[in-house]
Design an enzyme around this catalytic site. Structure first.
Site, PDB file in Angstrom:
ATOM      1  CG  HIS A  12       3.571 -19.641   6.731  1.00 30.58           C
ATOM      2  ND1 HIS A  12       3.919 -18.534   7.584  1.00 30.58           N
ATOM      3  CD2 HIS A  12       1.966 -19.486   6.666  1.00 30.58           C
ATOM      4  CE1 HIS A  12       2.892 -18.689   8.142  1.00 30.58           C
ATOM      5  NE2 HIS A  12       0.988 -18.878   7.734  1.00 30.58           N
ATOM      6  CE  LYS A  34      -0.368 -19.143  10.919  1.00 32.38           C
ATOM      7  NZ  LYS A  34      -0.522 -17.809  10.624  1.00 32.38           N
TER       8      LYS A  34
END
Length: 403
Positions: free
Chosen positions: A127, A154
């Protein structure tokens, strides 16, 4: 083959009863996954494994992701009370959750070494709430997750421009083409990034996080809007979409196909003109080409509400990657080709070609066609020449190649 993404809803309650009640409400919703954000939990760490087990029982066939985030990763300060490494390893060994989301930069070494007991699958996450990295860097992040033995890669970024969002999507598409069997989850956050949540599946992202009654990350789309959007995109309504440079004959050929098939004929330029109450030339003059291209991208979704049709696309429709992917999701994309000299003869008397204003000559047409050629190639599932041919002959070839 294009796969409809799974929709995942977040549980962000603080107390056990609140968390389980939310799960019961989500059980019968038209979504496939639920993420329990453990950093919101106000209880004791020792309660978490049993609560994960209870949630899985409540959710039934819905997949459960368990996630613990720090504040730097967009999580709650409350989550810092828990022993991250021990909790991840305990949940993996217990196996009540289907997935455990771990931040790649601080994942337990046992996961990298393959020594951890794993009854659940691992999502290796990265992230960045400050910026969006280059396409190459995003690609490397996703590949790192694969190389470290994660079951899913991800990446989530905060975009500052639309270009940031497109870069994230392009990296996703590239990674998916190179490693089609490795599952990916990618998104741009915030309001600007909502496009990635709705259309990321066209590039290969297999999960999209939506909101239920409260967001767990900035920019999440309400799940009902997401379901509606996915119902359109992944309907597979088998339109025949004609693309190509202006003057290749899209409008006349689409009318011929309409007569031969009985399908409705849709001209995207005419559709936009009617919706905006302006001609294409007026839109270009008043609001610019970029605004017009946005209108083209938005109107493609409306095609999904229609039965299989013949769609005549504006000359620049295939220039955007998102447009190309949307059109392919909805049917066959036929690239109509013609020589620059043929184009010139067909459009030289037209006053509704804003891009050619002041440049109505073969040389300029050739140079513009050369620039667009790679985009038409990427868009096409079928290619058909139109020079010196009868309309019926062209239409028959299109029907043969798209049947």
């Amino acid at each position: 083959m294009l796969q409809r993404p799974k929709i995942c809803l977040p549980i962000v309650g603080n107390l056990r009863d609140e968390i389980t009640e939310t799960a019961r409400k989500m059980k019968d919703l038209p979504v496939q996954m639920v993420e329990w954000r453990m950093d919101f939990f106000a209880g004791y760490e020792r309660e978490i494994p049993d609560l994960a087990c209870e949630l899985k029982k409540i959710l039934g066939d819905k997949e459960l992701i368990c996630t613990l985030r720090t504040q730097a990763e967009g999580g709650q300060a409350n989550g810092g009370r828990f022993d991250y490494h021990k909790l991840v390893l305990d949940l993996l060994a217990k196996g009540d959750a289907d997935y455990i989301d771990v931040e790649l930069e601080r994942a337990p070494e046992e996961l990298h070494e393959g020594k951890a007991e794993r009854k659940a699958k691992l999502i290796g996450s990265y992230h960045n709430f400050q910026e969006t990295e280059t396409e190459e860097e995003i690609y490397k992040r996703l590949k790192k997750a694969m190389d470290l033995g994660m079951d899913v890669g991800k990446c989530a970024y905060m975009p500052k421009t639309l270009e940031d969002v497109n870069r994230l999507l392009d990296a996703t598409g590239r990674m998916k083409e190179d490693f089609p069997d490795f599952p990916l989850i990618t998104m741009s956050m915030g309001e600007l990034g909502q496009m990635s949540r709705l259309y990321g599946g066209l590039y290969g992202s297999l999960v999209s996080f939506a909101s239920y009654d409260q967001e767990s990350a900035p920019g999440q789309v309400d799940y009902r809007e997401m379901v509606s959007c996915f119902d359109k995109i992944y309907k597979g309504n088998k339109h025949i979409c004609l693309v190509g440079f202006m003057g290749v004959g899209k409008s006349t050929i689409s009318l011929t196909l309409k007569e031969m098939t009985g399908r409705e004929e849709i001209d995207t330029d005419a559709w936009i003109e009617e919706a905006e109450g302006k001609t294409i030339s007026q839109i270009f003059k008043d609001q610019g080409e970029e605004h017009f291209r946005q209108l083209e991208t938005a109107m493609i979704d409306d095609l999904a509400d229609l039965p299989p049709a013949i769609v005549s696309c504006g000359g620049g429709m295939a220039l955007r990657e998102i447009n190309r992917r949307k059109l392919k999701a909805m049917g066959q994309v036929v690239w109509l080709e013609a020589e620059p000299e043929t184009i010139y003869e067909r459009v030289k008397d037209s006053d509704n070609r804003p891009i050619l204003q002041g440049n109505m000559n073969v040389e300029f047409i050739r140079s513009l066609m050369d620039k667009r050629l790679p985009f038409y190639k990427k868009a096409a599932t079928v290619r058909v020449k139109t020079d010196g041919r009868e309309l019926e002959e062209i239409a028959k070839e299109i029907l043969e190649k798209t049947s």
